[in-house]
Write a protein that holds these residues in place. Structure first.
Motif, PDB file in Angstrom:
ATOM      1  N   ILE A 151      97.703  44.800  62.642  1.00 18.76           N
ATOM      2  CA  ILE A 151      98.330  44.029  61.571  1.00 18.76           C
ATOM      3  C   ILE A 151      98.467  42.552  61.925  1.00 18.76           C
ATOM      4  N   GLY A 152      98.194  42.174  63.179  1.00 20.06           N
ATOM      5  CA  GLY A 152      98.251  40.775  63.577  1.00 20.06           C
ATOM      6  C   GLY A 152      97.458  40.535  64.837  1.00 20.06           C
ATOM      7  N   ARG A 153      96.788  39.400  64.913  1.00 14.40           N
ATOM      8  CA  ARG A 153      96.005  39.072  66.103  1.00 14.40           C
ATOM      9  C   ARG A 153      95.921  37.562  66.249  1.00 14.40           C
ATOM     10  N   THR A 154      95.487  37.110  67.420  1.00 15.17           N
ATOM     11  CA  THR A 154      95.380  35.670  67.636  1.00 15.17           C
ATOM     12  C   THR A 154      94.142  35.120  66.937  1.00 15.17           C
ATOM     13  N   ARG A 155      94.281  33.909  66.429  1.00 10.62           N
ATOM     14  CA  ARG A 155      93.158  33.244  65.770  1.00 10.62           C
ATOM     15  C   ARG A 155      92.411  32.318  66.718  1.00 10.62           C
ATOM     16  N   ASP A 156      92.986  32.063  67.884  1.00 10.13           N
ATOM     17  CA  ASP A 156      92.314  31.202  68.859  1.00 10.13           C
ATOM     18  C   ASP A 156      92.690  31.685  70.260  1.00 10.13           C
ATOM     19  N   ASP A 157      93.448  30.892  71.006  1.00 13.88           N
ATOM     20  CA  ASP A 157      93.836  31.304  72.354  1.00 13.88           C
ATOM     21  C   ASP A 157      94.821  32.468  72.310  1.00 13.88           C
ATOM     22  N   ALA A 158      94.602  33.439  73.192  1.00 11.08           N
ATOM     23  CA  ALA A 158      95.608  34.478  73.408  1.00 11.08           C
ATOM     24  C   ALA A 158      96.722  33.888  74.271  1.00 11.08           C
ATOM     25  N   VAL A 159      97.858  34.593  74.358  1.00 12.73           N
ATOM     26  CA  VAL A 159      98.983  34.089  75.144  1.00 12.73           C
ATOM     27  C   VAL A 159      98.569  33.838  76.588  1.00 12.73           C
ATOM     28  N   GLN A 169     111.986  29.536  84.097  1.00 11.30           N
ATOM     29  CA  GLN A 169     113.264  30.193  84.381  1.00 11.30           C
ATOM     30  C   GLN A 169     114.194  29.278  85.184  1.00 11.30           C
ATOM     31  N   GLU A 170     113.602  28.425  86.009  1.00 13.00           N
ATOM     32  CA  GLU A 170     114.394  27.552  86.874  1.00 13.00           C
ATOM     33  C   GLU A 170     114.811  26.254  86.188  1.00 13.00           C
ATOM     34  N   ALA A 171     114.170  25.909  85.062  1.00 15.79           N
ATOM     35  CA  ALA A 171     114.398  24.621  84.407  1.00 15.79           C
ATOM     36  C   ALA A 171     115.810  24.513  83.847  1.00 15.79           C
ATOM     37  N   THR A 172     116.373  23.324  83.937  1.00 18.74           N
ATOM     38  CA  THR A 172     117.701  23.057  83.360  1.00 18.74           C
ATOM     39  C   THR A 172     117.596  22.285  82.048  1.00 18.74           C
ATOM     40  N   GLU A 173     116.416  21.755  81.752  1.00 16.09           N
ATOM     41  CA  GLU A 173     116.188  21.034  80.503  1.00 16.09           C
ATOM     42  C   GLU A 173     114.951  21.593  79.815  1.00 16.09           C
ATOM     43  N   GLU A 174     114.800  21.262  78.542  1.00 16.97           N
ATOM     44  CA  GLU A 174     113.667  21.775  77.768  1.00 16.97           C
ATOM     45  C   GLU A 174     113.103  20.697  76.859  1.00 16.97           C
ATOM     46  N   VAL A 175     111.788  20.535  76.903  1.00 17.72           N
ATOM     47  CA  VAL A 175     111.098  19.705  75.925  1.00 17.72           C
ATOM     48  C   VAL A 175     110.785  20.603  74.738  1.00 17.72           C
ATOM     49  N   VAL A 176     111.430  20.353  73.618  1.00 21.54           N
ATOM     50  CA  VAL A 176     111.255  21.209  72.448  1.00 21.54           C
ATOM     51  C   VAL A 176     109.861  20.992  71.864  1.00 21.54           C
ATOM     52  N   LEU A 177     109.109  22.079  71.743  1.00 19.33           N
ATOM     53  CA  LEU A 177     107.734  22.034  71.252  1.00 19.33           C
ATOM     54  C   LEU A 177     107.630  22.814  69.945  1.00 19.33           C
ATOM     55  N   PRO A 178     106.589  22.554  69.152  1.00 16.69           N
ATOM     56  CA  PRO A 178     106.461  23.208  67.833  1.00 16.69           C
ATOM     57  C   PRO A 178     106.245  24.714  67.940  1.00 16.69           C
ATOM     58  N   ARG A 179     106.665  25.430  66.893  1.00 17.95           N
ATOM     59  CA  ARG A 179     106.413  26.862  66.745  1.00 17.95           C
ATOM     60  C   ARG A 179     105.361  27.048  65.652  1.00 17.95           C
ATOM     61  N   SER A 180     104.321  27.788  65.988  1.00 11.03           N
ATOM     62  CA  SER A 180     103.255  28.008  65.010  1.00 11.03           C
ATOM     63  C   SER A 180     103.460  29.370  64.334  1.00 11.03           C
ATOM     64  N   TRP A 181     104.144  29.335  63.177  1.00  8.27           N
ATOM     65  CA  TRP A 181     104.428  30.580  62.457  1.00  8.27           C
ATOM     66  C   TRP A 181     103.322  30.952  61.480  1.00  8.27           C
ATOM     67  N   ASP A 198      99.597  37.003  62.290  1.00  8.54           N
ATOM     68  CA  ASP A 198      98.629  36.438  63.231  1.00  8.54           C
ATOM     69  C   ASP A 198      99.305  35.393  64.120  1.00  8.54           C
ATOM     70  N   PHE A 199      98.566  34.987  65.167  1.00  3.29           N
ATOM     71  CA  PHE A 199      99.072  34.006  66.118  1.00  3.29           C
ATOM     72  C   PHE A 199      98.065  32.880  66.297  1.00  3.29           C
ATOM     73  N   SER A 200      98.568  31.717  66.683  1.00  2.00           N
ATOM     74  CA  SER A 200      97.722  30.582  67.039  1.00  2.00           C
ATOM     75  C   SER A 200      98.462  29.761  68.095  1.00  2.00           C
ATOM     76  N   PHE A 201      97.857  29.614  69.265  1.00  2.00           N
ATOM     77  CA  PHE A 201      98.509  28.883  70.355  1.00  2.00           C
ATOM     78  C   PHE A 201      97.732  27.653  70.803  1.00  2.00           C
ATOM     79  N   SER A 202      96.601  27.361  70.173  1.00  2.00           N
ATOM     80  CA  SER A 202      95.819  26.194  70.596  1.00  2.00           C
ATOM     81  C   SER A 202      96.591  24.904  70.326  1.00  2.00           C
ATOM     82  N   GLY A 203      97.326  24.846  69.201  1.00  2.00           N
ATOM     83  CA  GLY A 203      98.113  23.658  68.894  1.00  2.00           C
ATOM     84  C   GLY A 203      99.251  23.449  69.876  1.00  2.00           C
TER      85      GLY A 203
END
Length: 360
Positions: free
Chosen positions: A177-185, A211-223, A230-235
């Motif tokens: 019912i869902g698969r990656t359209r480009d890079d897999a995880v 896991q060790e990081a104390t800060e986070e650079v917020v990055l986009p979510r590809s919904w 489906d999934f897309s992780f190339s972006g």
């Protein structure tokens, strides 16, 4: 797709009229889809007597990824020794084996071919059934080695080359019912790890740093589309590279730990969010986490929390059964063994293979 892809089509001609044991049967399984040579002996589809895995990571690390020709050669060099070791650890001999299972696909064609030839040779020499098995079915049914599967179930498959959501309507009945359209995880992790200057395979390094990081650079979510599984992780991968380049253009040192955390959080939010949504829509009674990336601590923790919130039972194999291994191939093949759905000796390796068509 080759007509031999669906191995349930006809029984193996050399055992067509053979009476099969009802209990206490032993399957010897072979897995060579990528860069692990693995052989296992499993009793009754559930009891792992041995599961030998010979990894080629050290060989391929110097190239920054798997080199198919080298992988095939290593499988040839290792096969006989791994079979002997699996039998020795299981404390059985070849005449004790009742059936041979092997990864037919998907995977690297040269690597698959080594395993298929070895399996066909053993099946013919021992005059026992041969079962060509789908690699992803193996990852999914690795869960059956640690617990009972409740149907219908949703399987979240996250591995080096696959990111998929699979509905198991009943035992051995798969619906993609869902698969990656480009890079897999797994591929995205390795590419980001390379940008963060980690060696191959980079997934565990990124997980640890996140896991060790104390800060986070917020990055986009590809919904993607609202109704898509489906999934897309190339972006997302490109967003990480853009952040690194932006820092360097400013004369700053990139915050690798914050980037690793941001990347991992984005991946986890999307894959777990879609899996939970699918479970609700299709009335799943259980969630299954499968594949090499299932060893990721952040992913395991998040999915455990979400399943607990909605009251959905969750099965996750131990790490040794998440990566490519032959015990999982035996677990999946057992479904066809019990139904006498065997492969003929003209079985072919398939680089691309449909999970749905492999269904029992």
């Amino acid at each position: 797709m080759s007509e031999t892809t669906n191995t349930a089509a006809s029984p193996s001609d050399h055992i067509e009229n053979q009476e099969l044991p009802d209990s206490g049967y032993l399957l010897l399984a072979i897995e060579t889809s990528c860069d692990e040579t693995s052989v296992a002996v499993v009793r009754n589809g559930r009891e792992v007597l041995s599961n030998i895995i010979s990894s080629q990571i050290d060989t391929h690390r110097q190239f920054g990824g798997v080199v198919p020709e080298i992988a095939s050669r290593k499988h040839v060099e290792s096969m006989t020794l791994i079979i002997e070791e699996a039998l020795r650890e299981a404390q059985v001999e070849l005449p004790d084996i009742d059936g041979i299972a092997v990864t037919q696909g998907p995977g690297l064609i040269g690597a698959l071919l080594v395993g298929v030839v070895a399996a066909k040779s053993l099946a013919m020499a021992l005059d026992v059934p041969l079962i060509g098995t789908h690699h992803i079915a193996g990852h999914i049914y690795a869960n059956h080695l640690v617990g009972d599967i409740l149907y219908p179930a949703i399987a979240l498959v996250v591995s080096g080359g696959h990111t998929e959501i699979v509905l198991l309507e009943s035992e051995g009945k798969f619906r993609m019912i869902g698969r990656t359209r480009d890079d897999a995880v797994g591929e995205a992790y390795d590419k980001v790890a390379r940008a963060l200057r980690f060696p191959y395979p980079g997934g565990p390094y990124v997980d640890r740093l996140a896991q060790e990081a104390t800060e986070e650079v917020v990055l986009p979510r590809s919904w993607l589309e609202p109704d898509s599984y489906d999934f897309s992780f190339s972006g997302l991968k490109s967003a990480v590279l853009a952040e690194i380049n932006r820092s360097r253009m400013k004369g700053e040192t990139p915050e690798f730990s914050a980037l690793a955390r941001g990347f991992q959080q984005s991946v986890i939010d999307v894959v777990t969010g879609k899996a939970i949504k699918a479970a609700k829509e299709f009335g799943a009674r259980q969630m299954l986490l499968c594949g090499g990336v299932a060893a990721n601590k952040g992913l395991r923790t998040k999915l455990t929390e979400l399943c607990a919130e909605v009251g959905l039972p969750l099965l996750i194999p131990p790490n040794k059964l998440c990566t490519d291994n032959a015990a999982m191939i035996a677990a999946a093949a057992d479904m066809k063994w019990r139904r006498k759905q065997f492969s003929s000796l003209d079985l072919k390796a398939e680089a691309v293979m449909s999970l749905e068509e492999w269904s029992v």
